[in-house]
Design a protein around this motif. Structure first.
Motif, PDB file in Angstrom:
ATOM      1  N   GLY A 156       0.780  -1.230   0.000  1.00  0.00           N
ATOM      2  CA  GLY A 156       0.000   0.000   0.000  1.00  0.00           C
ATOM      3  C   GLY A 156       0.810   1.277   0.000  1.00  0.00           C
ATOM      4  N   ALA A 157       1.823   1.345   0.862  1.00  0.00           N
ATOM      5  CA  ALA A 157       2.625   2.565   0.965  1.00  0.00           C
ATOM      6  C   ALA A 157       3.490   2.780  -0.268  1.00  0.00           C
ATOM      7  CB  ALA A 157       3.491   2.539   2.216  1.00  0.00           C
ATOM      8  N   ASP A 158       3.897   1.700  -0.931  1.00  0.00           N
ATOM      9  CA  ASP A 158       4.672   1.831  -2.172  1.00  0.00           C
ATOM     10  C   ASP A 158       3.773   2.206  -3.336  1.00  0.00           C
ATOM     11  OD1 ASP A 158       7.113   1.215  -1.011  1.00  0.00           O
ATOM     12  OD2 ASP A 158       6.876  -0.936  -1.370  1.00  0.00           O
ATOM     13  N   LEU A 159       2.538   1.737  -3.299  1.00  0.00           N
ATOM     14  CA  LEU A 159       1.600   1.973  -4.391  1.00  0.00           C
ATOM     15  C   LEU A 159       1.074   3.401  -4.384  1.00  0.00           C
ATOM     16  CD1 LEU A 159       0.191   0.440  -6.687  1.00  0.00           C
ATOM     17  CD2 LEU A 159      -1.653  -0.064  -5.091  1.00  0.00           C
ATOM     18  N   ILE A 160       0.648   3.857  -3.206  1.00  0.00           N
ATOM     19  CA  ILE A 160       0.135   5.227  -3.064  1.00  0.00           C
ATOM     20  C   ILE A 160       1.138   5.973  -2.204  1.00  0.00           C
ATOM     21  CG2 ILE A 160      -1.743   6.689  -2.265  1.00  0.00           C
ATOM     22  CD1 ILE A 160      -3.589   4.210  -2.618  1.00  0.00           C
ATOM     23  N   ARG A 161       1.931   6.800  -2.849  1.00  0.00           N
ATOM     24  CA  ARG A 161       3.031   7.480  -2.167  1.00  0.00           C
ATOM     25  C   ARG A 161       2.645   8.890  -1.754  1.00  0.00           C
ATOM     26  NH1 ARG A 161       7.445   5.408  -6.360  1.00  0.00           N
ATOM     27  NH2 ARG A 161       7.590   3.274  -5.601  1.00  0.00           N
ATOM     28  N   THR A 162       3.206   9.297  -0.632  1.00  0.00           N
ATOM     29  CA  THR A 162       3.057  10.668  -0.159  1.00  0.00           C
ATOM     30  C   THR A 162       4.175  11.492  -0.779  1.00  0.00           C
ATOM     31  OG1 THR A 162       2.168   9.892   1.952  1.00  0.00           O
ATOM     32  CG2 THR A 162       3.028  12.158   1.884  1.00  0.00           C
ATOM     33  N   VAL A 163       3.827  12.624  -1.367  1.00  0.00           N
ATOM     34  CA  VAL A 163       4.818  13.551  -1.900  1.00  0.00           C
ATOM     35  C   VAL A 163       4.810  14.744  -0.954  1.00  0.00           C
ATOM     36  CG1 VAL A 163       5.533  14.944  -3.867  1.00  0.00           C
ATOM     37  CG2 VAL A 163       4.365  12.754  -4.248  1.00  0.00           C
ATOM     38  N   ARG A 164       5.878  14.876  -0.208  1.00  0.00           N
ATOM     39  CA  ARG A 164       5.957  15.881   0.850  1.00  0.00           C
ATOM     40  C   ARG A 164       5.586  17.275   0.342  1.00  0.00           C
ATOM     41  NH1 ARG A 164       9.259  15.549   5.738  1.00  0.00           N
ATOM     42  NH2 ARG A 164       9.413  17.635   6.599  1.00  0.00           N
ATOM     43  N   ASN A 165       4.705  17.929   1.073  1.00  0.00           N
ATOM     44  CA  ASN A 165       4.222  19.287   0.790  1.00  0.00           C
ATOM     45  C   ASN A 165       3.457  19.409  -0.520  1.00  0.00           C
ATOM     46  OD1 ASN A 165       5.350  20.320   3.196  1.00  0.00           O
ATOM     47  ND2 ASN A 165       7.336  20.510   2.201  1.00  0.00           N
ATOM     48  N   GLU A 166       3.134  18.282  -1.159  1.00  0.00           N
ATOM     49  CA  GLU A 166       2.388  18.351  -2.419  1.00  0.00           C
ATOM     50  C   GLU A 166       1.108  17.543  -2.412  1.00  0.00           C
ATOM     51  OE1 GLU A 166       4.446  18.260  -6.172  1.00  0.00           O
ATOM     52  OE2 GLU A 166       6.349  18.567  -5.160  1.00  0.00           O
ATOM     53  N   GLY A 167       1.168  16.298  -1.932  1.00  0.00           N
ATOM     54  CA  GLY A 167      -0.038  15.476  -1.927  1.00  0.00           C
ATOM     55  C   GLY A 167       0.287  14.007  -2.051  1.00  0.00           C
ATOM     56  N   TYR A 168      -0.459  13.316  -2.901  1.00  0.00           N
ATOM     57  CA  TYR A 168      -0.317  11.873  -3.064  1.00  0.00           C
ATOM     58  C   TYR A 168      -0.236  11.516  -4.542  1.00  0.00           C
ATOM     59  CZ  TYR A 168      -1.939  11.736   1.775  1.00  0.00           C
ATOM     60  OH  TYR A 168      -2.055  11.910   3.129  1.00  0.00           O
ATOM     61  N   VAL A 169       0.375  10.359  -4.810  1.00  0.00           N
ATOM     62  CA  VAL A 169       0.486   9.891  -6.191  1.00  0.00           C
ATOM     63  C   VAL A 169       0.330   8.373  -6.210  1.00  0.00           C
ATOM     64  CG1 VAL A 169       3.032   9.718  -6.087  1.00  0.00           C
ATOM     65  CG2 VAL A 169       1.899   9.924  -8.301  1.00  0.00           C
ATOM     66  N   LEU A 170      -0.430   7.878  -7.199  1.00  0.00           N
ATOM     67  CA  LEU A 170      -0.488   6.440  -7.467  1.00  0.00           C
ATOM     68  C   LEU A 170       0.709   6.122  -8.319  1.00  0.00           C
ATOM     69  CD1 LEU A 170      -1.999   3.694  -7.366  1.00  0.00           C
ATOM     70  CD2 LEU A 170      -3.076   4.357  -9.502  1.00  0.00           C
ATOM     71  N   ALA A 171       1.691   5.440  -7.722  1.00  0.00           N
ATOM     72  CA  ALA A 171       2.956   5.151  -8.414  1.00  0.00           C
ATOM     73  C   ALA A 171       2.875   3.749  -9.000  1.00  0.00           C
ATOM     74  CB  ALA A 171       4.112   5.284  -7.449  1.00  0.00           C
ATOM     75  N   ALA A 172       2.131   3.633 -10.084  1.00  0.00           N
ATOM     76  CA  ALA A 172       1.956   2.335 -10.727  1.00  0.00           C
ATOM     77  C   ALA A 172       1.586   2.518 -12.182  1.00  0.00           C
ATOM     78  CB  ALA A 172       0.855   1.540 -10.026  1.00  0.00           C
ATOM     79  N   ALA A 173       1.958   1.543 -12.978  1.00  0.00           N
ATOM     80  CA  ALA A 173       1.521   1.544 -14.373  1.00  0.00           C
ATOM     81  C   ALA A 173       0.068   1.121 -14.394  1.00  0.00           C
ATOM     82  CB  ALA A 173       2.357   0.563 -15.181  1.00  0.00           C
ATOM     83  N   VAL A 174      -0.772   1.876 -15.098  1.00  0.00           N
ATOM     84  CA  VAL A 174      -2.200   1.564 -15.173  1.00  0.00           C
ATOM     85  C   VAL A 174      -2.554   1.263 -16.619  1.00  0.00           C
ATOM     86  CG1 VAL A 174      -4.519   2.492 -14.885  1.00  0.00           C
ATOM     87  CG2 VAL A 174      -2.755   2.993 -13.183  1.00  0.00           C
ATOM     88  N   ASP A 175      -3.182   0.113 -16.814  1.00  0.00           N
ATOM     89  CA  ASP A 175      -3.616  -0.308 -18.141  1.00  0.00           C
ATOM     90  C   ASP A 175      -5.109  -0.548 -18.089  1.00  0.00           C
ATOM     91  OD1 ASP A 175      -3.739  -1.253 -20.733  1.00  0.00           O
ATOM     92  OD2 ASP A 175      -3.083  -3.274 -20.206  1.00  0.00           O
ATOM     93  N   LEU A 176      -5.889   0.393 -18.621  1.00  0.00           N
ATOM     94  CA  LEU A 176      -7.344   0.275 -18.612  1.00  0.00           C
ATOM     95  C   LEU A 176      -7.776  -0.445 -19.883  1.00  0.00           C
ATOM     96  CD1 LEU A 176      -8.350   3.802 -17.327  1.00  0.00           C
ATOM     97  CD2 LEU A 176      -8.157   1.701 -16.017  1.00  0.00           C
TER      98      LEU A 176
END
Length: 84
Positions: free
Chosen positions: A63-83
């Motif tokens: 979970g913590a690797d997938l949804i990362r906190t970017v200090r003073n900015e917010g959050y990012v889903l750090a994953a390749a997404v294939d819809l």
């Protein structure tokens, strides 16, 4: 993929959908609120943090690797997404 099924609440699903739609882009708490990540009645920065924390827990150790906190900015889903 592990093939594991995870049950999400409606709020968790909405949040995940927002992350998927904006994969690999940092989203500020304000942007996440504007995109409907939490109910308007809960529209506080802490509500976003709590929602992200709950979603991370559903993904277990990754979970913590997938949804990362970017200090003073917010959050990012750090994953390749294939819809499909």
């Amino acid at each position: 993929a592990s093939g594991r099924m995870t049950v999400l609440s409606g709020a968790e699903f909405r949040l995940l959908r927002i992350f998927i739609d904006h994969a690999n882009r940092v989203l500020s708490r304000e942007q996440m609120l504007a995109l409907g990540a939490v109910a308007q009645s809960d529209a506080l920065d802490r509500a976003i943090d709590l929602a992200v924390s709950r979603l991370r827990q559903k993904f277990g150790d990754e979970g913590a690797d997938l949804i990362r906190t970017v200090r003073n900015e917010g959050y990012v889903l750090a994953a390749a997404v294939d819809l499909e």
